[in-house]
Enzyme design. Structure first.
Site, short mmCIF file in Angstrom:
data_model
loop_
_atom_site.label_atom_id
_atom_site.label_comp_id
_atom_site.label_asym_id
_atom_site.label_seq_id
_atom_site.Cartn_x
_atom_site.Cartn_y
_atom_site.Cartn_z
CG HIS A 471 -5.63 -11.02 -2.54
ND1 HIS A 471 -6.42 -11.65 -1.90
CD2 HIS A 471 -6.46 -10.51 -3.42
CE1 HIS A 471 -7.48 -12.08 -2.30
NE2 HIS A 471 -7.70 -11.39 -3.27
N PRO A 472 -1.36 -9.02 -3.78
CG PRO A 472 -0.02 -8.04 -5.45
CD PRO A 472 -1.47 -8.81 -5.12
#
Length: 546
Positions: A471-472
């Site tokens: 989930h960058p």
């Protein structure tokens, strides 16, 4: 010549292509570096575990992580139409009300929870909640959201045990209250993955004014007199230049959007000079502020076949695939994730910890390449993943060279802040407490990660098995401070005709899986481009004064 050029056909790009091309007067081009989403595993939800080994994954890695035994950690990203929505675990999670209110309080006008909620609803067709909608869900959107078709006894035991330790059962964690425990909803429709490509892009590609090109890797954005006027992309061995009349929208994700800005001369002058790139506009925040969610396994074996490991045996897998193809039943219809919990580790209302629950074990070896395959297939198990939602650690994305085809440099600095370790340790203790409840413990044969519930045993698992949840965010952050890259309308500062619209614009990460928020960001971004947000605000103000 096109009116709009969209770089990246991931979740955001697919929405933008649909919304911008809805007006036949707009000529829209969308470019995707990966190929079409033709691989059959993409569309079978239960095949998630096999997708990362295909050509549909960019397969990035971090730099060695000093606080995690110097491990380089795998960072899969979707490399196909739909981007990571074609390769993720399909959980539909919006985050917490406080996440968006925090964005607005930081000066990002129009991004409070009440203001962004209509954009979540616009995309959504919720199979379960649309008829009992209390203002939180949509029923006319393109993106299907549904309960899983397949659940397991151990998944239900997880939910029951969680209630014993004080987690309230929550049917709708995307509604009024996020906290609680229950079963995920997923972007799955009739047993098939519903990616951004399936929901938004493919129907729109039937329009004559929308052009989509795959295997087209953008090399740079052309900047002339502080204005983005076109792009150069590589198709095969050819470099092709295309110009835009109105805007270029960068939707390449939290790793590649800042990479492309840097390659185009937008970023910190010192870094650009190091790679021989002329600085077109100095924006020091490009690539900074990288954040990601982290988790690690609390895992073990079950006494009976109440999970899904046994479905991975060759014969069982063949039977399961037959059940999927001919009757749309069985584990292949669903994500490997099954249930969730959202809670906090302090005496506060802000959710900062999530549990992802999967009804399978992941092997007792620390080295991911040393699974005992016989054990993996012979015995069913479970994995409970304590997940850090509001990390304080910050990293950055840079470039390794001026070569546009090289991987970006990714340095997340995981666990550089001690508070992140503390939250993960508390999450591990809470997970062990849940497992010890009779509702769950009667199913358990052995817990092998961690060896016991001591902090030392939990920390050992964290150091050896910590992973990102893929989930960058945050590397082209929205704001008005000196490190902001885009303003509250997602326009790149000081560059006319260029916006960034994807997860990279989040100033701070949301407390939950990030794909649903990216759809929301793209919906709102499309309205900004088309000038509809001002009309929406005016309509709201008129209704308040009427």
């Amino acid at each position: 010549m096109y009116d709009y050029i969209i770089i990246g056909a991931g979740s955001a790009g697919c929405v933008l292509a649909n919304r911008l091309s809805a007006d036949p007067a707009n000529r829209v081009l969308i470019l995707e570096a990966g190929g079409p989403d033709k691989h059959p595993l993409i569309h079978i939800p239960g095949a998630y575990g096999d997708l990362h080994a295909t050509k549909n994954n960019w397969a990035f890695y971090t730099e060695p992580q000093a606080n995690v035994l110097n491990r380089k950690i795998h960072l899969p990203r979707g490399k196909t139409l739909g981007g990571s929505s074609s390769t993720n675990a399909m959980a539909y999670v919006r985050g917490n009300r406080a996440d968006y209110d925090e964005w607005a309080q930081a000066g990002n006008q129009g991004w409070s929870y009440e203001e962004i909620l209509p954009y979540f609803k616009r995309s959504e067709h919720n199979e379960q909640f649309s008829e009992m909608d209390d203002g939180y869900h949509g029923k006319n959107g393109e993106l299907n959201v549904a309960d899983p078709l397949f659940t397991t006894p151990i998944g239900h035991a997880f939910v029951e045990a969680g209630q014993k330790i004080g987690l309230q059962k929550n049917r709708d964690y995307n509604g009024k209250e996020q906290k609680g425990i229950g079963h995920f909803q997923f972007n799955i429709k009739n047993g098939k993955r519903q990616s951004g490509a399936v929901a938004f892009l493919k129907p729109a590609l039937k329009r004559k004014n929308l052009t989509g090109i795959t295997h087209a890797r953008v090399q740079k954005i052309i900047i002339e007199n502080d204005k983005a006027v076109g792009i150069i992309y590589k198709k095969g061995k050819s470099d092709i230049t295309v110009r835009a009349k109105k805007e270029i929208i960068l939707s390449a994700g939290a790793f590649q959007s800042p990479q492309l800005l840097l390659l185009s001369g937008i970023g910190e002058k010192k870094e650009l000079k190091k790679h021989g790139i002329d600085c077109k506009k100095e924006i020091p925040g490009v690539g900074k502020n990288l954040q990601d969610h982290l988790f690690y396994p609390v895992s073990g074996f079950l006494k009976k076949q109440e999970g899904i490991n046994h479905f991975l045996k060759p014969w069982e897998k063949l039977k399961g695939l037959g059940s999927y193809l001919f009757s749309n039943k069985g584990p292949f219809t669903s994500s490997p994730l099954e249930a969730f919990a959202f809670t906090h580790t302090e005496n506060e209302e802000r959710v900062n910890l999530q549990f992802h629950f999967a009804p399978l074990h992941i092997g007792r070896e620390y080295n991911l390449n040393m699974y005992n395959l016989d054990d993996y297939l012979r015995e069913d198990g479970f994995t409970l993943l304590p997940s850090l939602l509001l990390p304080k650690s910050r990293g950055y994305v840079g470039i390794k060279s001026a070569d546009p085809n090289a991987d970006p440099l990714i340095q997340p600095n995981f666990l550089s802040e001690e508070d992140d370790v503390k939250v993960l340790l508390k999450g591990g203790k809470m997970a062990m407490e849940l497992i010890a409840q009779t509702n769950f413990s009667t199913h358990v044969k052995e817990v092998y990660f961690p060896k016991n519930n001591s902090e030392d045993a939990i920390l050992e698992v964290i150091l050896n098995r910590l992973e990102t949840i893929y989930h960058p965010v945050g590397t082209c952050k929205m704001g008005h401070d000196e490190m902001a890259v885009v303003d509250h309308e997602l326009r790149v500062k000081g560059i006319e005709g260029l916006r960034v619209i994807d997860a990279s614009i989040m100033p701070t990460i949301v407390a939950g899986n990030t794909n649903a928020p990216v759809y929301m960001i793209a919906e709102k971004g499309a309205d900004m481009i088309l000038g509809k947000t001002k009309a929406m605000v005016a309509k709201k103000e008129k209704s308040l004064t009427a």
